[in-house]
Design a protein around this motif. Structure first.
Motif, PDB file in Angstrom:
ATOM      1  N   GLY A  83       0.822  -1.214   0.000  1.00 23.76           N
ATOM      2  CA  GLY A  83       0.000   0.000   0.000  1.00 23.76           C
ATOM      3  C   GLY A  83       0.852   1.257   0.000  1.00 23.76           C
ATOM      4  N   LEU A  84       1.866   1.269   0.835  1.00 23.53           N
ATOM      5  CA  LEU A  84       2.785   2.406   0.904  1.00 23.53           C
ATOM      6  C   LEU A  84       3.542   2.570  -0.410  1.00 23.53           C
ATOM      7  N   TYR A  85       3.980   1.472  -0.954  1.00 22.38           N
ATOM      8  CA  TYR A  85       4.718   1.459  -2.218  1.00 22.38           C
ATOM      9  C   TYR A  85       3.863   2.054  -3.339  1.00 22.38           C
ATOM     10  N   CYS A  86       2.603   1.685  -3.396  1.00 21.00           N
ATOM     11  CA  CYS A  86       1.688   2.207  -4.424  1.00 21.00           C
ATOM     12  C   CYS A  86       1.458   3.703  -4.263  1.00 21.00           C
ATOM     13  N   VAL A  87       1.380   4.182  -3.038  1.00 17.88           N
ATOM     14  CA  VAL A  87       1.186   5.624  -2.813  1.00 17.88           C
ATOM     15  C   VAL A  87       2.389   6.398  -3.340  1.00 17.88           C
ATOM     16  N   ALA A  88       3.599   5.934  -3.042  1.00 21.97           N
ATOM     17  CA  ALA A  88       4.809   6.646  -3.462  1.00 21.97           C
ATOM     18  C   ALA A  88       4.956   6.660  -4.982  1.00 21.97           C
ATOM     19  N   ARG A  89       4.428   5.648  -5.643  1.00 23.34           N
ATOM     20  CA  ARG A  89       4.550   5.549  -7.097  1.00 23.34           C
ATOM     21  C   ARG A  89       3.300   6.049  -7.834  1.00 23.34           C
ATOM     22  N   ASP A  90       2.323   6.539  -7.080  1.00 28.43           N
ATOM     23  CA  ASP A  90       1.048   7.004  -7.647  1.00 28.43           C
ATOM     24  C   ASP A  90       0.393   5.914  -8.484  1.00 28.43           C
ATOM     25  N   GLN A  91       0.366   4.701  -7.944  1.00 29.77           N
ATOM     26  CA  GLN A  91      -0.245   3.579  -8.643  1.00 29.77           C
ATOM     27  C   GLN A  91      -1.413   3.009  -7.856  1.00 29.77           C
ATOM     28  N   HIS A  92      -1.962   3.827  -6.970  1.00 29.31           N
ATOM     29  CA  HIS A  92      -3.123   3.381  -6.216  1.00 29.31           C
ATOM     30  C   HIS A  92      -4.365   3.492  -7.101  1.00 29.31           C
ATOM     31  N   ILE A  93      -5.447   2.903  -6.656  1.00 31.99           N
ATOM     32  CA  ILE A  93      -6.678   2.886  -7.443  1.00 31.99           C
ATOM     33  C   ILE A  93      -7.276   4.286  -7.483  1.00 31.99           C
ATOM     34  N   ARG A  94      -7.662   4.707  -8.654  1.00 31.24           N
ATOM     35  CA  ARG A  94      -8.268   6.026  -8.829  1.00 31.24           C
ATOM     36  C   ARG A  94      -9.410   5.877  -9.827  1.00 31.24           C
ATOM     37  N   VAL A  95     -10.538   6.472  -9.512  1.00 25.73           N
ATOM     38  CA  VAL A  95     -11.662   6.500 -10.448  1.00 25.73           C
ATOM     39  C   VAL A  95     -11.385   7.638 -11.417  1.00 25.73           C
ATOM     40  N   VAL A  96     -11.133   7.303 -12.657  1.00 28.60           N
ATOM     41  CA  VAL A  96     -10.646   8.307 -13.603  1.00 28.60           C
ATOM     42  C   VAL A  96     -11.742   8.933 -14.456  1.00 28.60           C
ATOM     43  N   LEU A  97     -12.978   8.568 -14.232  1.00 31.29           N
ATOM     44  CA  LEU A  97     -14.070   9.099 -15.031  1.00 31.29           C
ATOM     45  C   LEU A  97     -14.063  10.628 -15.034  1.00 31.29           C
ATOM     46  N   ILE A  98     -13.927  11.221 -13.861  1.00 34.74           N
ATOM     47  CA  ILE A  98     -13.892  12.679 -13.753  1.00 34.74           C
ATOM     48  C   ILE A  98     -12.458  13.180 -13.877  1.00 34.74           C
ATOM     49  N   TYR A  99     -11.528  12.500 -13.237  1.00 33.54           N
ATOM     50  CA  TYR A  99     -10.127  12.920 -13.169  1.00 33.54           C
ATOM     51  C   TYR A  99      -9.542  13.143 -14.563  1.00 33.54           C
ATOM     52  N   ALA A 101     -11.120  13.793 -17.275  1.00 35.24           N
ATOM     53  CA  ALA A 101     -11.916  14.723 -18.086  1.00 35.24           C
ATOM     54  C   ALA A 101     -11.670  16.192 -17.737  1.00 35.24           C
ATOM     55  N   VAL A 102     -10.899  16.459 -16.678  1.00 34.10           N
ATOM     56  CA  VAL A 102     -10.697  17.849 -16.251  1.00 34.10           C
ATOM     57  C   VAL A 102      -9.329  18.362 -16.684  1.00 34.10           C
ATOM     58  N   SER A 103      -9.156  19.661 -16.564  1.00 35.32           N
ATOM     59  CA  SER A 103      -7.886  20.290 -16.953  1.00 35.32           C
ATOM     60  C   SER A 103      -6.791  19.956 -15.936  1.00 35.32           C
ATOM     61  N   ASP A 104      -5.552  20.278 -16.299  1.00 31.85           N
ATOM     62  CA  ASP A 104      -4.416  20.039 -15.397  1.00 31.85           C
ATOM     63  C   ASP A 104      -4.576  20.802 -14.085  1.00 31.85           C
ATOM     64  N   LYS A 105      -5.125  22.014 -14.143  1.00 31.18           N
ATOM     65  CA  LYS A 105      -5.338  22.811 -12.928  1.00 31.18           C
ATOM     66  C   LYS A 105      -6.275  22.076 -11.971  1.00 31.18           C
ATOM     67  N   TRP A 106      -7.376  21.551 -12.505  1.00 33.37           N
ATOM     68  CA  TRP A 106      -8.336  20.838 -11.651  1.00 33.37           C
ATOM     69  C   TRP A 106      -7.782  19.492 -11.176  1.00 33.37           C
ATOM     70  N   ARG A 107      -6.951  18.860 -11.986  1.00 35.75           N
ATOM     71  CA  ARG A 107      -6.302  17.619 -11.533  1.00 35.75           C
ATOM     72  C   ARG A 107      -5.395  17.898 -10.345  1.00 35.75           C
ATOM     73  N   ARG A 108      -4.679  19.014 -10.424  1.00 36.73           N
ATOM     74  CA  ARG A 108      -3.800  19.400  -9.312  1.00 36.73           C
ATOM     75  C   ARG A 108      -4.626  19.636  -8.054  1.00 36.73           C
ATOM     76  N   ILE A 109      -5.749  20.333  -8.182  1.00 37.24           N
ATOM     77  CA  ILE A 109      -6.630  20.570  -7.032  1.00 37.24           C
ATOM     78  C   ILE A 109      -7.170  19.246  -6.497  1.00 37.24           C
ATOM     79  N   MET A 110      -7.575  18.370  -7.404  1.00 36.91           N
ATOM     80  CA  MET A 110      -8.075  17.059  -6.978  1.00 36.91           C
ATOM     81  C   MET A 110      -6.975  16.261  -6.281  1.00 36.91           C
ATOM     82  N   ASN A 111      -5.748  16.339  -6.789  1.00 36.60           N
ATOM     83  CA  ASN A 111      -4.627  15.634  -6.154  1.00 36.60           C
ATOM     84  C   ASN A 111      -4.396  16.139  -4.730  1.00 36.60           C
TER      85      ASN A 111
END
Length: 188
Positions: A83-99, A101-111
């Motif tokens: 779990g820790l390894y996935c967090v550091a590599r940004d390979q955790h589960i993410r629902v990308v339906l909205i993620y 579809a948004v601009s880089d600015k909104w992705r940064r805010i979501m992150n």
């Protein structure tokens, strides 16, 4: 010509350079990524223990009392570290339906929001794990006494697993805070 062929073969087989921890994970992420090799190698040790047990049990009719609990402990710790390894590599589960579809600015805010919420959740889980550690690692008078398995071999693996879970959850919380900070500053 040979380099092109090698590249095409690697692409066809799905080989690619390992990116490691994402830049936003910072030095902590890099350390987590490097430590992952030790956990990966411990799976090989676990496999060797099981092969040894099979040979001893079925060829020499002389099974051990430690192999089963040891491999469960090793694999459990690897799973928790994953779990820790996935967090550091940004390979955790993410629902990308909205993620996606948004601009880089909104992705940064979501992150940022995802990292803060995940840090808080991880801290809550770390607190719950600490409550387990208090019972698994300390006697009522405060002396260190690790919980044992209760088997014929009776190792301290249950106590060590609970301590490991607590430590890893604490580091996951810290890693999410590092990510939130670096996303806020726009750092890579």
């Amino acid at each position: 010509m040979a380099d092109d062929l090698d590249t095409k073969i690697e692409q066809a087989m799905g080989h690619h350079d390992d990116p490691g921890a994402i830049p936003e994970a910072g030095l902590l992420g890099k350390a987590i990524d490097k430590l992952g090799l030790i956990f990966a190698l411990s799976l090989i040790v676990s496999m060797l223990i099981l092969i040894n047990e099979v040979v001893l049990r079925y060829v020499f009719n002389s099974p051990t009392i430690w192999a089963h609990e040891t491999t469960i402990f090793i694999c459990g710790m690897v799973f928790i570290y994953g779990g820790l390894y996935c967090v550091a590599r940004d390979q955790h589960i993410r629902v990308v339906l909205i993620y996606d579809a948004v601009s880089d600015k909104w992705r940064r805010i979501m992150n940022i929001v995802i990292s803060v919420v995940s840090a808080l959740a991880s801290l809550i889980f770390a607190w719950a794990a600490w409550l387990m550690v208090q019972r698994a690692a300390f006697s009522p008078d405060g002396a260190v006494r690790l919980e044992r398995s209760g088997s014929a071999w009776d190792p301290v693996y249950p106590g060590l697993t609970k301590i490991g879970l607590f430590l890893i959850l604490a580091v996951i919380s810290l890693q999410f805070l590092v990510l939130a900070y670096n996303y806020t500053k726009g750092r890579k």
